[in-house]
Design a protein around this motif. Structure first.
Motif, PDB file in Angstrom:
ATOM      1  N   ALA A   1      56.390  40.635  34.403  1.00  0.00           N
ATOM      2  CA  ALA A   1      55.536  41.231  35.435  1.00  0.00           C
ATOM      3  C   ALA A   1      54.007  40.801  35.547  1.00  0.00           C
ATOM      4  O   ALA A   1      53.551  40.541  36.575  1.00  0.00           O
ATOM      5  N   ILE A   2      53.439  40.815  34.303  1.00  0.00           N
ATOM      6  CA  ILE A   2      51.945  40.272  34.400  1.00  0.00           C
ATOM      7  C   ILE A   2      51.853  38.885  34.670  1.00  0.00           C
ATOM      8  O   ILE A   2      51.004  38.430  35.474  1.00  0.00           O
TER       9      ILE A   2
ATOM     10  N   GLY B   1      48.431  48.597  37.397  1.00  0.00           N
ATOM     11  CA  GLY B   1      47.160  49.188  37.958  1.00  0.00           C
ATOM     12  C   GLY B   1      46.267  49.322  36.856  1.00  0.00           C
ATOM     13  O   GLY B   1      44.912  48.950  37.233  1.00  0.00           O
ATOM     14  N   PHE B   2      46.548  49.893  35.751  1.00  0.00           N
ATOM     15  CA  PHE B   2      45.838  50.058  34.867  1.00  0.00           C
ATOM     16  C   PHE B   2      44.954  48.610  34.156  1.00  0.00           C
ATOM     17  O   PHE B   2      44.016  48.717  33.728  1.00  0.00           O
ATOM     18  N   LEU B   3      45.741  47.532  34.098  1.00  0.00           N
ATOM     19  CA  LEU B   3      45.375  46.287  33.920  1.00  0.00           C
ATOM     20  C   LEU B   3      44.598  45.535  34.937  1.00  0.00           C
ATOM     21  O   LEU B   3      43.993  44.410  34.675  1.00  0.00           O
ATOM     22  N   GLY B   4      44.615  46.419  36.063  1.00  0.00           N
ATOM     23  CA  GLY B   4      43.647  45.740  37.093  1.00  0.00           C
ATOM     24  C   GLY B   4      44.336  44.620  37.893  1.00  0.00           C
ATOM     25  O   GLY B   4      43.849  43.963  38.706  1.00  0.00           O
ATOM     26  N   LEU B   5      45.949  44.728  37.743  1.00  0.00           N
ATOM     27  CA  LEU B   5      46.712  43.654  38.687  1.00  0.00           C
ATOM     28  C   LEU B   5      47.625  44.405  39.685  1.00  0.00           C
ATOM     29  O   LEU B   5      48.351  43.704  40.161  1.00  0.00           O
ATOM     30  N   GLY B   6      47.516  45.583  39.871  1.00  0.00           N
ATOM     31  CA  GLY B   6      48.262  46.198  40.903  1.00  0.00           C
ATOM     32  C   GLY B   6      47.400  46.653  42.136  1.00  0.00           C
ATOM     33  O   GLY B   6      46.745  45.849  42.556  1.00  0.00           O
ATOM     34  N   ALA B   7      47.329  47.871  42.330  1.00  0.00           N
ATOM     35  CA  ALA B   7      46.394  48.352  43.460  1.00  0.00           C
ATOM     36  C   ALA B   7      45.021  47.929  43.151  1.00  0.00           C
ATOM     37  O   ALA B   7      44.528  48.235  42.035  1.00  0.00           O
ATOM     38  N   GLN B   8      44.163  47.806  44.254  1.00  0.00           N
ATOM     39  CA  GLN B   8      42.788  47.482  44.000  1.00  0.00           C
ATOM     40  C   GLN B   8      41.847  48.589  44.444  1.00  0.00           C
ATOM     41  O   GLN B   8      42.468  49.295  45.464  1.00  0.00           O
TER      42      GLN B   8
END
Length: 303
Positions: A153-154, A241-248
């Motif tokens: 996913a990443i 989202g926690f890794l900054g790759l999802g919702a902004q």
């Protein structure tokens, strides 16, 4: 008198007597009855229903705007004015959790729906036609399953770019092999049944056999796996989202809320506690409901 006795029907014992008109119970009604008897499944259904209602009526329930900032109220502890406290920008955490339910459920259900559609289509084709078609599709599934799901996913989000939509696409992709292999194994057993052979003998088209005979008889495992997969998808969306790759920012997604608040876990633990509880309860609800559906729909689980 002898003739009357001769014409009198025999009286059966109570255990052998049956009503004159016995209504047939459909398998779905029987499954619902079994599901209702499972107390944990009802608890899971209640939790999921609660968050669904939060998502639907978020605009009416939320006490504030989810992006309304007030730096004077930065990191306030829970109070009568802010039940769950505020975050580092003075935003009401309860409001953001309510709106976050809409985002998490949206990502979870849509990503799983996409996985079911694509995976089921590939699995049915592979199982029904076999030979080289099965070999090619099965190798695609093996390649996708060779990677840890979160790493895949990443990688997908890194290629497409960080956003909530791309996170949804990535979660859908990593779950395709799960439903594909499930449907493939189901088709391999169902296509050997006599009614499938009869359908082929009368010249029924393959598309009609797949849609009207094989797919309906494969819905039960799809429903169970899909319910459990929603819980996994919510966790994966929160992780991205926690890794900054999802919702902004300033989107009130629960994983993003955890990421933004991790620096205040000592001074303002409520900023992490309540989004984490929201994720835990939602996932717990879907897992309990999925287990109940498995017990209700799987004949092997019935006494």
């Amino acid at each position: 008198m002898a003739e009357a006795l001769h014409n009198t029907p025999p009286v059966l014992p109570p255990e052998m007597a049956r009503p004159a008109e016995e209504k047939a119970v459909s398998p779905w009604k029987e499954a619902w009855r079994s599901f209702r008897k499972n107390k944990l499944a009802i608890v899971g259904l209640s939790i999921v229903s609660f968050f669904i209602l939060l998502a639907i009526f978020a605009d009416l329930i939320a006490p504030y705007e989810y992006d309304a900032t007030n730096l004077r109220n930065k990191n306030l502890a829970p109070s009568a004015e802010h039940w769950f406290g505020t975050d580092e920008f003075g935003r009401d955490i309860l409001t953001r959790i309510i709106y976050g339910a809409r985002i998490s459920l949206w990502v979870g259900t849509l990503s799983v729906a996409g996985s079911i559609i694509v995976g089921s289509a590939l699995g049915i084709i592979a199982g029904y036609y076999g030979r080289w078609v099965d070999a090619v599709i099965s190798r695609i599934f093996d390649i996708l399953l060779a990677f840890p799901s979160i790493l895949l996913a990443i990688a997908v989000v890194s290629v497409l770019g960080p956003s909530l939509r791309n996170a949804l696409i990535a979660i859908a992709i990593i779950n395709v092999p799960t439903f594909g292999r499930l449907l493939r194994s189901r088709v391999l057993s169902v296509k050997e049944e006599e009614y499938i052979t009869a359908a082929k003998a009368i010249g029924m088209k393959d598309s009609r056999i797949l849609l009207h005979h094989i797919l309906p008889n494969s819905l039960a495992p799809i429903i169970v796996s899909g319910t459990l997969a929603v819980a996994t998808a919510i966790i994966e969306a929160a992780a991205l989202g926690f890794l900054g790759l999802g919702a902004q920012a300033p989107t009130p997604e629960w994983g993003k809320m955890l990421a933004d608040s991790r620096n205040y876990i000592i001074d303002a633990p409520w900023t992490v506690l309540f989004p984490g509880l929201a994720i835990m309860l939602t996932v717990l609800g879907f897992n309990l409901m999925g287990d109940g559906l498995r017990d209700a729909l799987d004949p092997r689980m019935k006494n």
